[in-house]
Each structure stands twice: as C-alpha cells, then as structure tokens.
Design a protein around this motif. Structure first.
Motif, PDB file in Angstrom:
ATOM      1  N   VAL A  24      18.133  81.431 124.742  1.00  0.00           N
ATOM      2  CA  VAL A  24      16.839  81.252 124.095  1.00  0.00           C
ATOM      3  C   VAL A  24      15.741  81.422 125.136  1.00  0.00           C
ATOM      4  N   VAL A  25      14.709  82.172 124.782  1.00  0.00           N
ATOM      5  CA  VAL A  25      13.530  82.338 125.628  1.00  0.00           C
ATOM      6  C   VAL A  25      12.352  81.696 124.906  1.00  0.00           C
ATOM      7  N   LEU A  95      13.786  84.596 120.786  1.00  0.00           N
ATOM      8  CA  LEU A  95      12.445  84.276 121.252  1.00  0.00           C
ATOM      9  C   LEU A  95      11.850  83.180 120.375  1.00  0.00           C
ATOM     10  N   VAL A  96      11.354  82.112 120.999  1.00  0.00           N
ATOM     11  CA  VAL A  96      10.768  80.983 120.274  1.00  0.00           C
ATOM     12  C   VAL A  96       9.361  80.740 120.807  1.00  0.00           C
ATOM     13  N   PRO A  97       8.352  80.634 119.954  1.00  0.00           N
ATOM     14  CA  PRO A  97       6.997  80.356 120.429  1.00  0.00           C
ATOM     15  C   PRO A  97       6.801  78.876 120.728  1.00  0.00           C
ATOM     16  N   GLY A  98       6.120  78.595 121.837  1.00  0.00           N
ATOM     17  CA  GLY A  98       5.788  77.223 122.183  1.00  0.00           C
ATOM     18  C   GLY A  98       4.322  76.909 122.001  1.00  0.00           C
ATOM     19  N   GLY A  99       3.503  77.936 121.728  1.00  0.00           N
ATOM     20  CA  GLY A  99       2.068  77.749 121.549  1.00  0.00           C
ATOM     21  C   GLY A  99       1.547  78.629 120.435  1.00  0.00           C
ATOM     22  N   ASP A 100       0.292  78.393 120.027  1.00  0.00           N
ATOM     23  CA  ASP A 100      -0.276  79.126 118.899  1.00  0.00           C
ATOM     24  C   ASP A 100      -0.473  80.606 119.200  1.00  0.00           C
ATOM     25  N   GLY A 101      -0.938  80.926 120.400  1.00  0.00           N
ATOM     26  CA  GLY A 101      -1.107  82.330 120.744  1.00  0.00           C
ATOM     27  C   GLY A 101       0.208  83.075 120.744  1.00  0.00           C
ATOM     28  N   GLU A 102       1.254  82.396 121.170  1.00  0.00           N
ATOM     29  CA  GLU A 102       2.586  83.003 121.194  1.00  0.00           C
ATOM     30  C   GLU A 102       3.121  83.233 119.781  1.00  0.00           C
ATOM     31  N   VAL A 103       2.741  82.360 118.845  1.00  0.00           N
ATOM     32  CA  VAL A 103       3.146  82.551 117.445  1.00  0.00           C
ATOM     33  C   VAL A 103       2.623  83.872 116.914  1.00  0.00           C
ATOM     34  N   VAL A 119      13.961  87.446 116.785  1.00  0.00           N
ATOM     35  CA  VAL A 119      12.709  86.732 116.529  1.00  0.00           C
ATOM     36  C   VAL A 119      12.849  86.002 115.200  1.00  0.00           C
ATOM     37  N   MET A 120      12.684  84.680 115.213  1.00  0.00           N
ATOM     38  CA  MET A 120      12.838  83.883 114.000  1.00  0.00           C
ATOM     39  C   MET A 120      11.467  83.421 113.510  1.00  0.00           C
ATOM     40  N   LEU A 121      10.732  84.374 112.918  1.00  0.00           N
ATOM     41  CA  LEU A 121       9.429  84.107 112.320  1.00  0.00           C
ATOM     42  C   LEU A 121       9.202  85.125 111.204  1.00  0.00           C
ATOM     43  N   PRO A 122       8.431  84.762 110.178  1.00  0.00           N
ATOM     44  CA  PRO A 122       8.057  85.768 109.180  1.00  0.00           C
ATOM     45  C   PRO A 122       7.132  86.808 109.794  1.00  0.00           C
ATOM     46  N   PRO A 123       7.046  87.995 109.217  1.00  0.00           N
ATOM     47  CA  PRO A 123       6.064  88.983 109.682  1.00  0.00           C
ATOM     48  C   PRO A 123       4.650  88.457 109.459  1.00  0.00           C
ATOM     49  N   TRP A 124       3.705  88.962 110.244  1.00  0.00           N
ATOM     50  CA  TRP A 124       2.357  88.419 110.247  1.00  0.00           C
ATOM     51  C   TRP A 124       1.684  88.517 108.874  1.00  0.00           C
ATOM     52  N   LEU A 300      -3.825  69.475 106.737  1.00  0.00           N
ATOM     53  CA  LEU A 300      -4.673  69.779 107.887  1.00  0.00           C
ATOM     54  C   LEU A 300      -4.268  71.064 108.597  1.00  0.00           C
ATOM     55  N   ASP A 301      -2.978  71.209 108.923  1.00  0.00           N
ATOM     56  CA  ASP A 301      -2.579  72.289 109.828  1.00  0.00           C
ATOM     57  C   ASP A 301      -1.093  72.582 109.682  1.00  0.00           C
ATOM     58  N   VAL A 302      -0.715  73.804 110.010  1.00  0.00           N
ATOM     59  CA  VAL A 302       0.692  74.222 110.050  1.00  0.00           C
ATOM     60  C   VAL A 302       0.991  74.741 111.447  1.00  0.00           C
ATOM     61  N   ASN A 303       2.068  74.253 112.057  1.00  0.00           N
ATOM     62  CA  ASN A 303       2.471  74.656 113.408  1.00  0.00           C
ATOM     63  C   ASN A 303       3.851  75.306 113.366  1.00  0.00           C
ATOM     64  N   PRO A 304       3.917  76.642 113.315  1.00  0.00           N
ATOM     65  CA  PRO A 304       5.204  77.335 113.268  1.00  0.00           C
ATOM     66  C   PRO A 304       5.760  77.582 114.673  1.00  0.00           C
ATOM     67  N   ARG A 305       5.968  76.493 115.418  1.00  0.00           N
ATOM     68  CA  ARG A 305       6.342  76.563 116.831  1.00  0.00           C
ATOM     69  C   ARG A 305       6.890  75.210 117.260  1.00  0.00           C
ATOM     70  N   CYS A 306       7.224  75.092 118.551  1.00  0.00           N
ATOM     71  CA  CYS A 306       7.570  73.779 119.105  1.00  0.00           C
ATOM     72  C   CYS A 306       6.335  72.876 119.047  1.00  0.00           C
TER      73      CYS A 306
END
Length: 407
Positions: A24-25, A95-103, A119-124, A300-306
């Motif tokens: 994992v990166v 690849l896993v994002p740890g911050g919002d910019g990385e998401v 990459v385990m995320l939906p397309p933008w 309030l907010d959604v965080n798709p990351r750590c």
C-alpha cells in the motif's frame, strides 16, 4: 462477499500485469496515515508513505519506506509515482489518499495511474459530488438530507448586503489547498463587519466560487458525529458511528481530541443514502452535527481518505484498513461490529480542551478521568511503535511556528 478480486472502474484490473498486491502506498496525511500504516504493518503488509507535508508517519517502524515529492498538484506527480513503482518494486500496490488534495489527484488520475497501481476511489465525475461542498449540499438537498443554512453569493457587494443570520462560518469548497484560508479550513464570523472582511479575504485567495458560507450550528464537540466505513462497489462492507466528545479548540474544533463509538442508526441510514448516490468505493468518514435547536443531524463534510482518529476502528474490532487489504486481494470480507464505547484520544490537545471545559464548569475532573479506561487507541502513541508519539509534540510546535505564526 465475492471470493475473487473486484473488477470495477475504481480498481486496476488484477489481470493487467498485476499479481498479488505489492503493498500500500499512502499519499499525504498525518495521524490517519500513521494509523493505517500501523494497522497494515502489523499484518505484515508493506506500506510506503509519500508526502510533501508532515513527516510524522515516516517515523513509524511499520513503514517500509518514505519518499518526498512536490505534492499532488505539481505537474510531475503522475511521473513521480510511475517512477516510484519501478524503482521501489511497487507495481500493483494500492494507492490510498491521506489528504484532500490527494483525493482529487487520485480520482482524476486513476486511468493513467492504473497502469502501475490499484486505485480504490470512484472516478471524479461521481466523487466530486461528495468532495466539493456546493455539489455535496446540492446532492444532500435532492436526497432530503439536512444541511446547515447555506448562503450563495455572486459578488462581494451581494454578500455585503445579504440578510445573514450570524454567526456564520466560511469554508473552502474542498480542502487541500496551499493558501492561508484553505489551511485554516474554517473561519468564523460573528457580525457583518467581521464577515465582510473575512469573505473578501477568502475570495481574494481562492475565488468567489470556491468560498462556502454557512450558519454556524451551535454546540461543541459533544454535538458532532461521524459515520466511518469501507465501501466496495457501491455497498458498505463495514461501518460504524462515533461521537466527537471533545475537540480543539473547544468552541470550534480544528481537530478531534476525544472520539468514542456510539450507536446512531440514523447516521447509518443517511450516510448509506448519500454514498449510494455516487456508487462509492473505498474508505470514507462523514461528519454531521446535531443541531440542539431542532435535534436534527446536519451534514457537514465527507472525507474519502484516511482521517485523524482512524486507529479507533482497529481498536474497536472493526479494522477498516485490514478489511480493505483483504478486499483488494479478493478474500471474503466479513462484517465486524465495532464495540460500542471504545474511545480514541489525542492526549496533549485533549488535556488542553478538558482544562478549558473545566474552567467553564462544563467538565468535572472526575468525569474527565473516567474517559481514560475507555481509550483503546491514541493519536500518536503505541507501545509497539513509540517514536511517533515522542516526536509529535516538538514536530507540532515547529509546524505551528513555521506554517501559521511566521506565515
């Protein structure tokens, strides 16, 4: 769950030159990244950290390696990761994002990066409806999910003349920016003069279309709740809800300091509705606040990351990081139940928050001490990985000095 690897739009095809995942990166992040590295490292999973920000996770004994880069918004981000996959033997790693910019970067670059990584995320096109607050709040309204009253302005003059109920908060439409307003995350305004100055300043930094203005929901951390989960191919496989018992600063939390798992079925129902609307895929934490004026939960907010208190998941028997690793290897994923009452604490900041609350008569010393037996995990300290806990205080002091005071 299926007993074979997931072949979705969000993950690279395991047959496209990939064998078993190389590890994992994690891109960016601090305490949440450290939590994920420990969770996976204890299972023998190689974890690599790439960052242009805090080096805190790099001090963990569970990291297989650490690299510095120019950040997700640099022109060479994709080329850097492509080279990293070859030089460090990371081809096929997740690849896993740890911050919002990385998401944003990972979601927008998934097609190109999938030649070397999973990459385990939906397309933008789908994920932006959860990440960009104007779109998120529009989607919430369409789904009948409550949000705080939100103001939309087309000009500075319109904002200055608007009928606004104070206090309000100003937020960037998405985190991760490298400017003063984005780093602050939230700015409070208690009257029109303060709002006008803050709004003009924020607009000057990130543009009027990127500044969100909302009424401040009253109440402290005790009113703030979260939904945390792992979703695969549009459905939840593990999930739980938690309450932010204390935060720092206490009136308007920049970060959680004490979080405990609670049973909030309404959070689960609403969060499933929201995430299903984007066929979500990956780790996620969603923040809500219960408005004491009407008793309703406001999104309030959604965080798709750590996220910062992610280590609470493993401590409560619902190891989201470990389950994610099982999923990408095609193993059956169980649906563990998180233990109610298990807590997480950021000790140094929580002591400050507790002292402020005690001085206001809102927290008795005895009640504060009763928090400690419930703590199953700490923000930085771990007996089998002590160094990050030892350097966190001087590192935080240095960051505050260089990133906030001197700037």
């Amino acid at each position: 769950m299926p007993d074979k690897p997931h072949h979705s739009a969000e993950t690279a095809d395991p047959d496209a030159g990939f064998g078993a995942p190389a590890g994992v990166v994690v891109l960016g992040g601090a305490h949440g990244t450290l939590a994920l590295a420990r969770s996976l490292g204890r299972k023998g999973v190689p974890v690599w950290h790439v960052s242009n920000d805090t080096p805190l996770p790099a001090w963990s004994r569970y990291l297989a390696g650490h690299s510095e880069w120019a950040g997700p918004d640099s022109g060479g981000a994709r080329a850097f990761l492509t080279e990293l996959a070859g030089t460090e033997g990371l081809k096929g790693a997740l690849l896993v994002p740890g911050g919002d910019g990385e998401v944003r970067f990972l979601s927008q670059s998934a097609d190109m990066l999938s030649k070397n990584y999973r990459v385990m995320l939906p397309p933008w096109e789908r994920l932006k409806w959860l990440c960009e607050k104007p779109l998120l709040y529009r989607r919430a309204e369409e789904l009948g999910i409550d949000i705080p009253p939100t103001y939309r302005f087309g000009s500075l003059d319109e904002a200055a003349a608007a009928d606004i109920r104070f206090p309000v908060v100003l937020k960037p439409n998405m985190g991760g920016g490298d400017n003063r307003f984005s780093r602050a995350k939230v700015v409070r305004a208690d009257d029109r003069a303060g709002f006008t100055d803050a709004y003009r300043d924020a607009v000057g930094q990130i543009g009027i279309e990127n500044v969100v203005v909302q009424q401040l929901v009253p109440g402290g951390g005790e009113c703030q709740f979260s939904y945390a989960a792992l979703w695969l191919d549009g459905a939840p496989v593990a999930e739980f809800t938690a309450r932010r018992g204390r935060q720092y600063p206490v009136d308007f939390g920049y970060t959680s300091t004490f979080v405990e798992i609670v049973a909030e079925p309404e959070l689960v129902e609403v969060s499933r509705l929201l995430l299903a609307s984007s066929a979500y895929h990956g780790l996620v934490e969603i923040e809500y606040k219960r408005d004491p004026r009407d008793g309703r939960l406001k999104l309030l907010d959604v965080n798709p990351r750590c996220w910062s208190w992610m280590s609470l998941a493993a401590a409560a028997g619902c190891d989201l990081g470990g389950l994610m690793w099982d999923a990408i290897r095609g193993f059956p994923v169980e649906r563990p139940q998180a233990r109610i009452g298990t807590a997480w604490m950021y000790l140094v900041r929580d002591m400050v928050a507790a002292a402020v609350l005690a001085s206001r008569g809102k927290l008795r010393p005895g009640d504060y001490l009763k928090s400690f037996p419930r703590v199953g995990s700490w923000a930085t300290f771990a007996g089998d990985d002590p160094v990050p806990g030892l350097i966190d205080i001087p590192l935080t002091a240095w960051r505050v000095l260089t990133r906030r005071i001197l700037r």
